[in-house]
Design an enzyme around this catalytic site. Sequence first.
Site, PDB file in Angstrom:
ATOM      1  N   VAL A 226       0.834  -1.207   0.000  1.00  0.00           N
ATOM      2  CA  VAL A 226       0.000   0.000   0.000  1.00  0.00           C
ATOM      3  C   VAL A 226       0.878   1.270   0.000  1.00  0.00           C
ATOM      4  O   VAL A 226       0.394   2.365  -0.286  1.00  0.00           O
ATOM      5  CB  VAL A 226      -0.979  -0.064   1.203  1.00  0.00           C
TER       6      VAL A 226
ATOM      7  N   LYS B 283       3.745   1.569   2.566  1.00  0.00           N
ATOM      8  CA  LYS B 283       4.318   1.828   3.904  1.00  0.00           C
ATOM      9  C   LYS B 283       5.803   2.213   3.807  1.00  0.00           C
ATOM     10  O   LYS B 283       6.241   3.157   4.449  1.00  0.00           O
ATOM     11  CB  LYS B 283       4.187   0.583   4.815  1.00  0.00           C
TER      12      LYS B 283
ATOM     13  N   LYS C 187      12.411  -2.183  10.917  1.00  0.00           N
ATOM     14  CA  LYS C 187      11.455  -2.973  10.130  1.00  0.00           C
ATOM     15  C   LYS C 187      11.571  -4.343  10.788  1.00  0.00           C
ATOM     16  O   LYS C 187      12.333  -5.211  10.325  1.00  0.00           O
ATOM     17  CB  LYS C 187      11.881  -2.988   8.652  1.00  0.00           C
TER      18      LYS C 187
ATOM     19  N   THR D 230       9.536 -10.419   5.223  1.00  0.00           N
ATOM     20  CA  THR D 230       9.544 -11.715   4.528  1.00  0.00           C
ATOM     21  C   THR D 230       9.827 -11.481   3.039  1.00  0.00           C
ATOM     22  O   THR D 230       9.752 -10.353   2.553  1.00  0.00           O
ATOM     23  CB  THR D 230       8.192 -12.462   4.669  1.00  0.00           C
TER      24      THR D 230
ATOM     25  N   GLY E  71       2.483  -5.971   6.287  1.00  0.00           N
ATOM     26  CA  GLY E  71       1.083  -6.201   5.921  1.00  0.00           C
ATOM     27  C   GLY E  71       0.161  -5.220   6.633  1.00  0.00           C
ATOM     28  O   GLY E  71       0.496  -4.054   6.801  1.00  0.00           O
TER      29      GLY E  71
HETATM   30  N1  ADP Z   1       3.072   6.907  -4.862  1.00  0.00           N
HETATM   31  C1  ADP Z   1       3.616   5.908  -5.534  1.00  0.00           C
HETATM   32  N2  ADP Z   1       3.926   6.043  -6.851  1.00  0.00           N
HETATM   33  C2  ADP Z   1       4.471   5.021  -7.547  1.00  0.00           C
HETATM   34  N3  ADP Z   1       4.758   3.818  -7.026  1.00  0.00           N
HETATM   35  C3  ADP Z   1       4.491   3.622  -5.715  1.00  0.00           C
HETATM   36  C4  ADP Z   1       3.903   4.653  -4.907  1.00  0.00           C
HETATM   37  N4  ADP Z   1       3.752   4.154  -3.655  1.00  0.00           N
HETATM   38  C5  ADP Z   1       4.234   2.901  -3.682  1.00  0.00           C
HETATM   39  N5  ADP Z   1       4.679   2.581  -4.910  1.00  0.00           N
HETATM   40  C6  ADP Z   1       5.292   1.303  -5.320  1.00  0.00           C
HETATM   41  O1  ADP Z   1       4.415   0.268  -4.911  1.00  0.00           O
HETATM   42  C7  ADP Z   1       5.161  -0.834  -4.361  1.00  0.00           C
HETATM   43  C8  ADP Z   1       4.706  -1.069  -2.933  1.00  0.00           C
HETATM   44  O2  ADP Z   1       5.077   0.044  -2.131  1.00  0.00           O
HETATM   45  P1  ADP Z   1       5.742  -0.194  -0.707  1.00  0.00           P
HETATM   46  O3  ADP Z   1       6.039   1.146  -0.115  1.00  0.00           O
HETATM   47  O4  ADP Z   1       6.864  -1.164  -0.814  1.00  0.00           O
HETATM   48  O5  ADP Z   1       4.479  -0.885   0.037  1.00  0.00           O
HETATM   49  P2  ADP Z   1       4.425  -1.643   1.440  1.00  0.00           P
HETATM   50  O6  ADP Z   1       5.639  -1.218   2.215  1.00  0.00           O
HETATM   51  O7  ADP Z   1       3.146  -1.204   2.068  1.00  0.00           O
HETATM   52  O8  ADP Z   1       4.395  -3.112   1.121  1.00  0.00           O
HETATM   53  C9  ADP Z   1       6.640  -0.456  -4.489  1.00  0.00           C
HETATM   54  O9  ADP Z   1       7.163  -1.021  -5.660  1.00  0.00           O
HETATM   55  C10 ADP Z   1       6.616   1.058  -4.578  1.00  0.00           C
HETATM   56  O10 ADP Z   1       7.742   1.584  -5.258  1.00  0.00           O
HETATM   57 MG    MG Z   2       7.214  -2.275   3.016  1.00  0.00          MG
END
Ligand code: ADP
Ligand code: MG
Length: 251
Positions: free
Chosen positions: A24, A26, A48, A52, A128
Site C-alpha cells: 500500500v 508503507k 522494520k 519476509t 502487511g
Molecule cells: N506513490 C507511488 N507512486 C508510484 N509507485 C508507488 C507509490 N507508492 C508505492 N509505490 C510502489 O508500490 C510498491 C509497494 O510500495 P511499498 O512502499 O513497498 O508498500 P508496502 O511497504 O506497504 O508493502 C513499491 O514497488 C513502490 O515503489
Molecule cells: Mg514495506
Amino acid sequence: MSKTPQITPARNRGMFITGTDTHVGKTVVTTALGVALKKKGLRLGVMKPVETGICPSRREPETDSSRLLRVLAIVDPPDVVTPYQFSDPLSPLAASRKAQQPIDFECIKNLYQELSRNCDRLLVEGVGGVMVPLTEQQTVRDLIVYLELPCVVVSRPTLGSVNHTLLTLEALRDRKIHVLAIVLNQTTSALRSEVEQLQYESTSQLIRELSGIPVVGPIPFEPLLETDWEQGIRQLTEDPAITQLMTILRT
Ligand SMILES: Nc1ncnc2c1ncn2[C@@H]1O[C@H](COP(=O)(O)OP(=O)(O)O)[C@@H](O)[C@H]1O
Ligand SMILES: [Mg+2]
C-alpha cells in the site's frame, strides 16, 4: 475517537507506520517521512522488525530495510533494524513456521529501545496490515500495543479502500492505539477513465469524512520510483502530503 489517554509523539518519539494492506506504500511513506525529518536536523532511526520475501526479484530488487537504511543514510546494524528476516515470500507467521524461527516481541522491544537511545525519532515500519499474525497468539496490532507506539495508517484512495481503512481504524481503536494520521497513497499509474477519477475523489472524500482523524494526500503516483527509487522518494518528500504530515506530527 477514543477519549482514553493515549501515547502521543510528545511522550514517545517512536511511531509505527502501518497500512490497510501489503504493497500500500508503507515503505515509501516511511522513507519520504524519514527524509523530511532528517532535513529538519532530527536524528533518525528506523526499524522494520519483521520482513519476509527478502530474496531480490526484478520487481523488488531490494529489501525494505536495505532501502530504508540506504536512502536515509542510517548506519545501525541491519540485524538490529530487522531482527526477523525470512526468505520465503509468505505472510510472517507462515514464513516463521517454515523457518522454525518464532518471532519474540521482547527481543523486538529490546532492540527498539537500544535504537531509540541514539535518535530523536524512530520510525517502525509494520508488515502487511494490523491483523496479520506474527506468532501463534499475536498480531501486528499486538506488537503496536507492546511497543506502546502511536501509528500512521497508509491507505489507498481506490474503490474498496473506505471499508479497508475504517476496519483498520476500528481494530486500532479497539486496543486504544492512537492514530496520528491516515496517508492516502496512489500506487497505480494514471487514472484512465472518468469513473476511476470519480472513484478516487469520492473514496478520498469519504475517508476524510468518516475517519475522524487527519487525512493527508493522496500522494500522487510517482513513476520515478520504478526506475530510480531514491530519486522518486526525494520527489515525493516535496509533496504537500508529506509537509502536512510533518505539521500533524508537530515536527
Ligand atoms: N506513490 C507511488 N507512486 C508510484 N509507485 C508507488 C507509490 N507508492 C508505492 N509505490 C510502489 O508500490 C510498491 C509497494 O510500495 P511499498 O512502499 O513497498 O508498500 P508496502 O511497504 O506497504 O508493502 C513499491 O514497488 C513502490 O515503489
Ligand atoms: Mg514495506
